[in-house]
Design a protein around this motif. Sequence first.
Motif: not given
Length: 456
Positions: A186-211
């Motif tokens: 009721e909140i999310f609906g169904k997970l889209e299938k997406g396309t290579p150009e517009n994925p249904a799921v994207t996860k990105e991260s940025i990390h640091h050597f000095y921390k």
Amino acid sequence: MRSKLAILSLIAVAGCGNPQKATEQANNKIKLIALDPGHFHSALLQKSMYPDVDSVVHVYAPKGEELESHLKLITQYNANAEKPTAWKEEVYIGDDYFKKMLADKAGNVVVLAGNNQKKTDYIKQSIDAGLNVLADKPMVINKEAFEVLKQAFETAADKKLLLYDIMTERYEISTMLQRELSLIPEIFGKLEKGTPENPAVTKESIHHFYKFVSGNPLKRPAWFMDVSQEGEGIVDVTTHLVDLIQWECFPDQVLDYKKDIQLTSAIRSATDMTLSQFNAVTKLNGFPDYLKKDVSKDSILKVYSNGEINYALKGVHAKVSVKWVYKAPEGTGDTHYSIMRGTKANLIIKQGAAQKYKPALYVELAGKADPAYEAVLMEKFKQVQAKFPGVELKKLAKGWEVSVPEKYKEGHEAHFARVTEKFLEYLKKGSMPEWEVPNMIAKYYTTTAALELARK
């Protein structure tokens, strides 16, 4: 005679009234072995104590600064003013540390967090020797190691042993809530299938050597910048992102890597590190010989720590990407972005300046404005509040922000205890959910096959 009775009384008190039972309980405790702890994640598992784990940890390692750094962190945790631990480290130092560990079998769980070039062999031989393994990611960094890992899982099943990797990001609260909301149609609906150009799921991260870790600047070993030892970015940190996609999009489902995964594209690139930056993060004075193959004429070290994978999982198009930079701006740290696109709403995690570099989860309508949606959202959100009391929805100009009480924001270091507790739960049962092993295999197939594709 009286003195003997007195002695026996003291033994009884120490043994809770039954010395034999106390001995049996001690023998039944889970005993940890820290093998070649070259990464600080090994120590983070011991930032907490666990009721069923023996306080004596047997450490096997070569002599060097990595071992010293590990033991220094354990000492720091034992001396913590607010929540001190009580670990006792029994240390064996020698070039034959691995053979010695296999021969001694001083514990029943091998903890692995260090040089990834050695890790898969450590895993296989530990399993062959009848020891359970709790390993930091990644368990493999190339296609050849992936084949060895599959054999290790087969042997573990035959010997009724557990082989498990440390997936801390499953315990980050915004990700947990993203998953919960995606399970409410009721909140999310169904997970889209997406396309290579517009994925249904994207996860990105940025990390640091000095921390900073546990309040102190992190000293990284030089091999951390050698991708033949640490692994390229596309097989390292992306392990977490691929795991989360499987865990969120197909919860509790068994995945078959031969049928369910289709790679679309993969990209690898390098982060430039100057000699002064390298010296600052390693506390060395110059590049070691094994890194000179990656150093340009102007003394710039090329570290292939960045990667991107585009693929389809059971027909759902997904994208993961990781980027490493030298140092985060003041007041910031590692950052994460994630979106799950549903037919009714998109669930988005942001961690930028607007969020003060803390992860925040948003619910945004996927299509046209629907006057009835907000009432449904508020009603169904009660399911989430039942599991996470105190969580609220805050109306914004565009969508809603999920407001999370501070008590749920544990931080990355605390998540190592959550993973360990889950592993111990599985260990007591003598088994893991049926999806865990095939999905670990699917995860490492994705990363190692992507590396092969990116190198073409």
